[in-house]
Design a protein around this motif. Structure first.
Motif, PDB file in Angstrom:
ATOM      1  N   GLU A  12       0.826  -1.208   0.000  1.00 45.77           N
ATOM      2  CA  GLU A  12       0.000   0.000   0.000  1.00 45.77           C
ATOM      3  C   GLU A  12       0.859   1.257   0.000  1.00 45.77           C
ATOM      4  O   GLU A  12       0.503   2.255  -0.632  1.00 45.77           O
ATOM      5  CB  GLU A  12      -0.957  -0.021   1.189  1.00 45.77           C
ATOM      6  CG  GLU A  12      -2.053  -1.058   1.016  1.00 45.77           C
ATOM      7  CD  GLU A  12      -2.934  -1.228   2.237  1.00 45.77           C
ATOM      8  OE1 GLU A  12      -2.719  -0.541   3.262  1.00 45.77           O
ATOM      9  OE2 GLU A  12      -3.860  -2.058   2.169  1.00 45.77           O
ATOM     10  N   ALA A  16       0.855   4.093  -2.899  1.00 48.98           N
ATOM     11  CA  ALA A  16       0.678   5.517  -2.583  1.00 48.98           C
ATOM     12  C   ALA A  16       1.802   6.340  -3.207  1.00 48.98           C
ATOM     13  O   ALA A  16       1.576   7.434  -3.725  1.00 48.98           O
ATOM     14  CB  ALA A  16       0.632   5.727  -1.070  1.00 48.98           C
ATOM     15  N   GLU A  71       0.151  15.815   1.310  1.00 44.19           N
ATOM     16  CA  GLU A  71       0.311  14.445   0.815  1.00 44.19           C
ATOM     17  C   GLU A  71       0.382  13.433   1.952  1.00 44.19           C
ATOM     18  O   GLU A  71       1.273  12.601   2.013  1.00 44.19           O
ATOM     19  CB  GLU A  71       1.556  14.354  -0.077  1.00 44.19           C
ATOM     20  CG  GLU A  71       1.545  15.311  -1.242  1.00 44.19           C
ATOM     21  CD  GLU A  71       0.376  15.102  -2.186  1.00 44.19           C
ATOM     22  OE1 GLU A  71      -0.240  14.014  -2.192  1.00 44.19           O
ATOM     23  OE2 GLU A  71       0.070  16.031  -2.938  1.00 44.19           O
ATOM     24  N   PRO A  73      -1.511  10.774   2.701  1.00 47.27           N
ATOM     25  CA  PRO A  73      -1.737   9.336   2.508  1.00 47.27           C
ATOM     26  C   PRO A  73      -0.453   8.501   2.484  1.00 47.27           C
ATOM     27  O   PRO A  73      -0.426   7.404   3.034  1.00 47.27           O
ATOM     28  CB  PRO A  73      -2.488   9.259   1.178  1.00 47.27           C
ATOM     29  CG  PRO A  73      -3.227  10.560   1.107  1.00 47.27           C
ATOM     30  CD  PRO A  73      -2.261  11.564   1.712  1.00 47.27           C
ATOM     31  N   ARG A  77       0.516   5.477   5.099  1.00 45.25           N
ATOM     32  CA  ARG A  77       0.888   4.125   4.676  1.00 45.25           C
ATOM     33  C   ARG A  77       2.226   3.713   5.280  1.00 45.25           C
ATOM     34  O   ARG A  77       2.418   2.570   5.682  1.00 45.25           O
ATOM     35  CB  ARG A  77       0.972   4.028   3.152  1.00 45.25           C
ATOM     36  CG  ARG A  77      -0.322   4.309   2.433  1.00 45.25           C
ATOM     37  CD  ARG A  77      -1.425   3.341   2.827  1.00 45.25           C
ATOM     38  NE  ARG A  77      -2.631   3.545   2.073  1.00 45.25           N
ATOM     39  CZ  ARG A  77      -3.674   4.268   2.491  1.00 45.25           C
ATOM     40  NH1 ARG A  77      -3.633   4.876   3.653  1.00 45.25           N
ATOM     41  NH2 ARG A  77      -4.755   4.368   1.757  1.00 45.25           N
TER      42      ARG A  77
END
Length: 87
Positions: A12, A16, A71, A73, A77
């Motif tokens: 993930e 990302a 940013e 995300p 992760r």
């Protein structure tokens, strides 16, 4: 967490990073280095080796220094990798 959960967390994070690369807002060289490092660590984990939680923590801190504020995300992760490596 299980090995499968750790592998999923790494996958993930790589996904990302790829999404950010498409946006072109982030230094592509740094993103590529991050993806290469994550891929190498994934290979180690898949081979049955543990993930160095200290490496994961250092990586989160380093990426936070160059990643634009909006940013999150990718940082989330990477944080999931730290959590998965610690259990």
């Amino acid at each position: 967490m299980s090995q499968a959960a750790l592998l999923r967390a790494i996958d993930e994070a790589v996904a990302a990073a790829h999404r950010l690369a498409v946006g072109g807002v982030v230094d592509q060289g740094r993103l590529q280095e991050l993806v290469e490092e994550l891929t190498a660590r994934r290979t180690e984990v898949a081979a049955g080796h543990g993930l160095d939680r200290e490496w994961a923590g250092r990586t989160v801190r380093a990426v936070a220094q160059w990643l634009p504020d909006g940013e999150l995300p990718l940082l989330a992760r990477l944080g999931a990798i730290v959590r998965a490596a610690g259990s």
